[in-house]
Structure formats: C-alpha cells, structure tokens
Design a protein around this motif. Structure first.
Motif, short mmCIF file in Angstrom:
data_model
loop_
_atom_site.label_atom_id
_atom_site.label_comp_id
_atom_site.label_asym_id
_atom_site.label_seq_id
_atom_site.Cartn_x
_atom_site.Cartn_y
_atom_site.Cartn_z
N VAL A 125 0.84 -1.18 0.00
CA VAL A 125 0.00 0.00 0.00
C VAL A 125 0.88 1.23 0.00
N PRO A 126 0.61 2.17 -0.91
CA PRO A 126 1.42 3.40 -0.92
C PRO A 126 1.24 4.16 0.40
N MET A 127 2.23 4.95 0.74
CA MET A 127 2.26 5.66 2.01
C MET A 127 1.15 6.71 2.12
N ASP A 128 0.70 7.29 1.02
CA ASP A 128 -0.34 8.31 1.07
C ASP A 128 -1.69 7.72 1.53
N GLU A 129 -1.97 6.46 1.19
CA GLU A 129 -3.24 5.86 1.50
C GLU A 129 -3.31 5.29 2.91
N VAL A 130 -2.17 5.06 3.52
CA VAL A 130 -2.16 4.50 4.86
C VAL A 130 -2.37 5.64 5.86
N ALA A 131 -3.33 5.46 6.77
CA ALA A 131 -3.57 6.48 7.79
C ALA A 131 -2.55 6.30 8.90
N LYS A 132 -1.91 7.39 9.25
CA LYS A 132 -0.93 7.33 10.32
C LYS A 132 -1.68 7.20 11.65
N PRO A 133 -1.26 6.32 12.52
CA PRO A 133 -1.98 6.13 13.77
C PRO A 133 -1.91 7.34 14.70
N ASP A 134 -0.88 8.18 14.62
CA ASP A 134 -0.79 9.33 15.51
C ASP A 134 -1.45 10.58 14.93
N LYS A 135 -1.92 10.53 13.71
CA LYS A 135 -2.60 11.68 13.10
C LYS A 135 -4.04 11.73 13.59
N ARG A 136 -4.46 12.88 14.08
CA ARG A 136 -5.81 13.05 14.61
C ARG A 136 -6.61 13.99 13.71
N ASN A 137 -7.91 13.82 13.75
CA ASN A 137 -8.80 14.66 12.97
C ASN A 137 -9.25 15.84 13.84
N TRP A 138 -8.47 16.90 13.84
CA TRP A 138 -8.72 18.06 14.70
C TRP A 138 -9.92 18.87 14.23
N SER A 139 -10.21 18.86 12.95
CA SER A 139 -11.34 19.66 12.46
C SER A 139 -12.67 19.14 13.02
N SER A 140 -12.83 17.83 13.07
CA SER A 140 -14.09 17.30 13.63
C SER A 140 -14.15 17.55 15.15
N THR A 141 -13.00 17.55 15.81
CA THR A 141 -12.97 17.87 17.23
C THR A 141 -13.39 19.32 17.46
N LEU A 142 -12.88 20.21 16.63
CA LEU A 142 -13.27 21.62 16.73
C LEU A 142 -14.75 21.80 16.43
N ASP A 143 -15.26 21.04 15.45
CA ASP A 143 -16.69 21.12 15.14
C ASP A 143 -17.53 20.69 16.35
N LEU A 144 -17.10 19.62 17.00
CA LEU A 144 -17.83 19.16 18.19
C LEU A 144 -17.77 20.20 19.31
N ILE A 145 -16.62 20.83 19.47
CA ILE A 145 -16.48 21.87 20.50
C ILE A 145 -17.39 23.05 20.19
N HIS A 146 -17.44 23.46 18.92
CA HIS A 146 -18.33 24.56 18.53
C HIS A 146 -19.80 24.18 18.76
N GLU A 147 -20.16 22.97 18.42
CA GLU A 147 -21.54 22.53 18.65
C GLU A 147 -21.87 22.50 20.14
N ALA A 148 -20.91 22.03 20.93
CA ALA A 148 -21.14 21.97 22.38
C ALA A 148 -21.29 23.37 22.98
N THR A 149 -20.43 24.29 22.57
CA THR A 149 -20.53 25.65 23.10
C THR A 149 -21.82 26.32 22.64
#
Length: 159
Positions: free
Chosen positions: A50-74
């Motif tokens: 599998v090429p390196m671009d397609e493999v999800a790095k285990p330490d990479k986090r999806n910060w945009s969805s976290t920020l969306d959840l924080i905005h929704e919560a606030t």
C-alpha cells in the motif's frame, strides 16, 4: 430579532440538537467484520503493498471534527443559558404579577369585610326596631287581663 439572528439561531439550534443526539464514541457498536484479529499475519508486508499516502498514520488526529464538536457543544451551552435567562425573566414577571394580584385581592377583601361589618350593624339595628315594633303592637292590641270577659256582641265597636 433580525432575520440574520433568527437564521443563526436556527442553524445553531440544529447543530446543538445534532450534538445532543450524538452518542459517545464508546457507545457505538463495532461491527465484527471490521475488527482485525490480533493473530492475523498479512501475506505480504503492508509497507510494500500500500502506498504511504493511502495509509492512515496512527498518531494523526482529525482536529477539524474535534473543533466542530467543541463549537456545537458551546452553541448548545449558550442556547441553554439563553433559555435559562429567558425563563428567569418570565418567572420574575410572573412573580411580580402574582404579588400585584395578591395586593389587589387583599384590598378587595378588606373592603368587603368593612361592608359586611356595616351591613351586620344595620341588621342588628333593624332587628332592635323590629322587636320594639312587635312589643308595641302586642302591648297595644292585647286585652288587659284584669277586665272581666264580656261577650263580643255587647261590645260596641268604634268605627
């Protein structure tokens, strides 16, 4: 409210409702077919297949969805606080109206009690006069018991 404020409130309400309806990640069931057994050994190394671009790095986090959840919560918290403030104001108005109504009714009761006392005084006075009239009528039209009884025929009438 202005149209923009209403539109923003509707959008934020929908976002807040969506946030409130979401479950926590650990409460979402995991499908058995998505789980990879621990003793599973791939037939070929994953770094070559599998090429390196397609493999999800285990330490990479999806910060945009976290920020969306924080905005929704606030947003949900802000809406709840606004509603609480509105309810507190409505409660204050209701309490003020109840106090004013209580004062009005107390004044009305006091006036009614005063009128009732006056009416009772007048009723007692009327009863006293009625008793006097009754005594006057009874004493004026009754025969004296010391007179001998005479037949009604011999008695002359004054007319």
């Amino acid at each position: 409210m202005t149209e923009n404020a209403l539109r923003d409130r509707e959008t934020s309400s929908a976002a807040a409702a969506a946030w409130l309806m979401r479950g926590r990640a650990e409460s979402i069931p995991v499908l058995v077919q998505d789980v990879v057994p621990q003793n599973f050994i791939p037939s070929h190394p994953t770094h070559e297949a599998v090429p390196m671009d397609e493999v999800a790095k285990p330490d990479k986090r999806n910060w945009s969805s976290t920020l969306d959840l924080i905005h929704e919560a606030t947003t949900a918290i802000r809406i709840s606080e606004e509603r609480a403030t509105e309810l507190e104001l409505e409660l204050q108005r209701t309490v003020t109206q109840a106090i004013e109504r209580e004062r009005f009714l107390e004044q009305k009761i006091a006036a009614t009690e005063a009128r009732a006392e006056l009416a009772e005084g007048r009723a007692k006075e009327a009863e006293e006069w009625l008793n006097r009239l009754h005594e006057a009528v009874v004493s004026g039209f009754t025969r004296a018991s010391s007179e001998p009884a005479q037949p009604d025929v011999q008695r002359s009438s004054v007319a």
